[in-house]
Design a protein around this motif. Structure first.
Motif, short mmCIF file in Angstrom:
data_model
loop_
_atom_site.label_atom_id
_atom_site.label_comp_id
_atom_site.label_asym_id
_atom_site.label_seq_id
_atom_site.Cartn_x
_atom_site.Cartn_y
_atom_site.Cartn_z
N GLY A 3 2.27 -28.91 23.69
CA GLY A 3 1.49 -28.04 22.78
C GLY A 3 1.31 -27.09 21.30
O GLY A 3 0.27 -27.08 21.02
N PRO A 5 2.61 -26.25 18.06
CA PRO A 5 2.23 -27.83 16.38
C PRO A 5 3.64 -27.54 16.01
O PRO A 5 4.45 -27.02 15.60
CB PRO A 5 0.78 -26.62 16.16
CG PRO A 5 0.16 -26.16 16.55
CD PRO A 5 1.11 -25.65 17.55
N ARG A 33 -9.10 -24.89 22.19
CA ARG A 33 -7.59 -26.22 22.53
C ARG A 33 -7.82 -27.14 21.34
O ARG A 33 -6.80 -27.30 21.21
CB ARG A 33 -8.02 -26.44 23.96
CG ARG A 33 -6.91 -27.76 24.24
CD ARG A 33 -6.56 -27.73 26.08
NE ARG A 33 -6.52 -26.78 26.71
CZ ARG A 33 -6.73 -26.18 27.91
NH1 ARG A 33 -7.41 -27.34 28.08
NH2 ARG A 33 -6.36 -25.34 28.53
N ASP A 34 -8.65 -27.79 21.56
CA ASP A 34 -9.10 -28.82 20.96
C ASP A 34 -9.10 -28.82 18.95
O ASP A 34 -8.49 -29.58 18.71
CB ASP A 34 -10.46 -29.31 20.93
CG ASP A 34 -10.78 -29.92 22.45
OD1 ASP A 34 -9.58 -30.59 22.91
OD2 ASP A 34 -11.48 -30.21 23.16
N ALA A 37 -5.33 -28.26 18.58
CA ALA A 37 -4.98 -29.45 18.15
C ALA A 37 -5.30 -30.07 17.03
O ALA A 37 -4.38 -30.91 16.54
CB ALA A 37 -5.50 -30.46 19.59
N HIS A 38 -5.99 -29.86 16.96
CA HIS A 38 -6.80 -30.82 15.82
C HIS A 38 -6.25 -30.34 14.13
O HIS A 38 -6.06 -31.32 13.37
CB HIS A 38 -8.14 -30.72 15.38
CG HIS A 38 -9.07 -31.18 14.55
ND1 HIS A 38 -9.04 -33.36 14.25
CD2 HIS A 38 -9.45 -31.02 13.14
CE1 HIS A 38 -9.75 -32.90 12.57
NE2 HIS A 38 -9.62 -32.02 11.99
N ARG A 40 -3.90 -28.59 14.36
CA ARG A 40 -2.05 -27.85 14.12
C ARG A 40 -2.00 -26.83 13.83
O ARG A 40 -0.64 -26.56 13.60
CB ARG A 40 -1.13 -28.80 13.45
CG ARG A 40 -1.76 -30.22 13.21
CD ARG A 40 -0.99 -31.14 12.63
NE ARG A 40 0.13 -30.79 11.94
CZ ARG A 40 1.34 -31.81 12.65
NH1 ARG A 40 1.61 -32.45 13.73
NH2 ARG A 40 2.98 -31.47 12.41
N GLU A 43 -3.42 -21.94 19.91
CA GLU A 43 -5.24 -21.45 20.68
C GLU A 43 -5.15 -20.07 19.60
O GLU A 43 -5.97 -19.43 19.46
CB GLU A 43 -4.91 -22.02 22.01
CG GLU A 43 -5.13 -23.75 22.29
CD GLU A 43 -5.20 -23.18 23.56
OE1 GLU A 43 -4.61 -24.31 24.47
OE2 GLU A 43 -5.76 -22.17 24.35
#
Length: 122
Positions: A3, A5, A33-34, A37-38, A40, A43
């Motif tokens: 998780g 990056p 969280r999203d 991730a998007h 990179r 959190e």
């Protein structure tokens, strides 16, 4: 560690603040969280960026059940003197349109096309 990056070395054209704002413009109820991730990012980094953006009035949020709904102030002027007079809406129109184009052109056989104008976000 899962998780987290991969680190990036070298310079980039956009700041992490711009990336997070564009991700929120694309989905006003996105989870941290999203967004992380998007973009990179971790959190924790996204939480800090959102706090910065809220503190300076670029972003606000309301609680809707267990999620946040974000609102971007499209008329807020960008901070750097070199962008004097440019608004968040003008920046987001470029970045969010590019994201939409990327999503449609990533399909097999799809061809990229030129942007056709600004798309304001609220």
């Amino acid at each position: 560690m899962d998780g987290v990056p991969e680190p990036h070395t070298g310079w980039t054209f956009l700041t992490n603040h711009a990336r997070v704002l564009a991700a929120i413009a694309d989905n006003h109820s996105a989870r941290i969280r999203d967004i992380a991730a998007h973009c990179r990012l971790t959190e924790r980094a996204v939480q800090k960026i959102i706090a910065d953006l809220e503190q300076d009035g670029y972003l606000s949020h309301t609680r809707e059940g267990r999620t946040n709904a974000y609102r971007i102030d499209p008329g807020k002027v960008l901070r750097h003197p070199a962008e004097a007079g440019l608004t968040v809406a003008s920046l987001m129109s470029l970045l969010v349109k590019d994201e939409a184009d990327r999503a449609t052109t990533s399909a097999p056989g799809a061809r990229p096309h030129a942007a056709t104008g600004p798309h304001a976000t609220t």
